[in-house]
Design a protein around this motif. Structure first.
Motif, short mmCIF file in Angstrom:
data_model
loop_
_atom_site.label_atom_id
_atom_site.label_comp_id
_atom_site.label_asym_id
_atom_site.label_seq_id
_atom_site.Cartn_x
_atom_site.Cartn_y
_atom_site.Cartn_z
N SER A 61 40.19 -93.62 -8.60
CA SER A 61 41.80 -93.12 -8.10
C SER A 61 41.79 -92.81 -6.74
O SER A 61 41.30 -91.95 -6.29
CB SER A 61 42.11 -91.75 -8.91
OG SER A 61 41.56 -92.75 -10.33
N VAL A 62 42.38 -93.58 -5.93
CA VAL A 62 42.72 -92.65 -4.37
C VAL A 62 44.23 -93.02 -4.06
O VAL A 62 44.43 -94.41 -4.22
CB VAL A 62 41.93 -93.29 -3.25
CG1 VAL A 62 41.88 -94.96 -3.30
CG2 VAL A 62 41.71 -93.02 -2.60
N VAL A 63 44.69 -92.67 -2.86
CA VAL A 63 46.59 -92.92 -3.36
C VAL A 63 46.45 -93.63 -1.60
O VAL A 63 45.68 -94.02 -0.63
CB VAL A 63 47.00 -91.74 -2.62
CG1 VAL A 63 48.13 -91.76 -2.32
CG2 VAL A 63 46.61 -91.09 -3.52
N CYS A 64 46.87 -95.14 -1.80
CA CYS A 64 46.83 -95.90 -0.56
C CYS A 64 47.36 -95.31 0.18
O CYS A 64 48.96 -94.94 0.06
CB CYS A 64 47.62 -97.25 -2.03
SG CYS A 64 48.59 -98.21 -0.14
N ASP A 68 51.42 -95.70 -1.78
CA ASP A 68 51.76 -95.14 -2.53
C ASP A 68 50.83 -94.80 -3.24
O ASP A 68 50.91 -94.13 -4.49
CB ASP A 68 53.06 -93.80 -2.55
CG ASP A 68 52.57 -92.70 -1.04
OD1 ASP A 68 51.62 -92.65 -0.53
OD2 ASP A 68 54.30 -92.53 -0.94
N ASN A 69 50.63 -96.29 -4.17
CA ASN A 69 49.66 -96.45 -5.56
C ASN A 69 48.40 -95.78 -5.77
O ASN A 69 48.04 -95.13 -4.98
CB ASN A 69 49.64 -98.27 -5.41
CG ASN A 69 48.65 -98.72 -6.56
OD1 ASN A 69 49.15 -97.66 -7.72
ND2 ASN A 69 47.95 -99.42 -6.31
N ASP A 70 47.96 -95.19 -6.96
CA ASP A 70 47.12 -94.12 -6.91
C ASP A 70 45.61 -95.00 -7.50
O ASP A 70 45.13 -94.13 -7.91
CB ASP A 70 47.31 -93.47 -7.96
CG ASP A 70 47.85 -93.54 -9.57
OD1 ASP A 70 47.42 -95.03 -9.37
OD2 ASP A 70 48.06 -92.98 -10.48
N GLU A 71 45.77 -96.20 -7.14
CA GLU A 71 43.96 -96.79 -7.59
C GLU A 71 44.26 -97.59 -6.66
O GLU A 71 44.68 -99.07 -6.14
CB GLU A 71 44.83 -97.71 -9.44
CG GLU A 71 43.28 -98.17 -9.74
CD GLU A 71 43.23 -98.58 -11.37
OE1 GLU A 71 42.64 -98.16 -11.51
OE2 GLU A 71 44.43 -99.35 -11.26
N CYS A 92 43.80 -101.82 -2.49
CA CYS A 92 45.13 -101.72 -3.05
C CYS A 92 45.14 -102.56 -4.18
O CYS A 92 45.27 -103.42 -3.67
CB CYS A 92 46.49 -101.02 -2.08
SG CYS A 92 47.13 -100.27 -3.50
#
Length: 104
Positions: A61-64, A68-71, A92
């Motif tokens: 789980s990290v924001v691109c 702004d995708n969260d994975e 991403c």
């Protein structure tokens, strides 16, 4: 980088072979491996991150920063000197944007 099957020492590249500097054991290089050679440095294997999901890279789980995708898929690689920490690379899962994160 290869390690000797006989004694466990680090092997050195010599034409189409890996040669152990300790015991002299020789083995052929993997012809499908990709390498990048930088002047003054030893050969290092290139990490192919295309088709990250197919290669089994883990996700986190990290924001691109682009979409702004969260994975994202991630992997770590030692790109600085040995006394520095590894660099984390992210891909991403939506837009395949790639970025890295260094420890400061």
């Amino acid at each position: 980088m290869e390690f000797c099957d006989d004694c466990g020492s680090m092997m050195k590249a010599d034409d189409e072979l890996w040669v152990c500097s300790s015991c002299g054991h020789k083995q052929p290089k993997d012809p499908s491996a990709s390498f990048v050679v930088t002047e003054g440095q030893e050969e290092t294997e290139v990490v192919d991150v295309s088709d990250a999901q197919d290669r089994g890279l883990p996700t986190t789980s990290v924001v691109c920063p682009d979409c702004d995708n969260d994975e994202a898929h991630w992997y770590m690689q030692q790109i600085r000197s040995a006394d520095e920490s590894e660099t984390r690379f992210f891909i991403c899962t939506e837009c395949e944007h790639r970025w890295r994160e260094d420890d400061n």
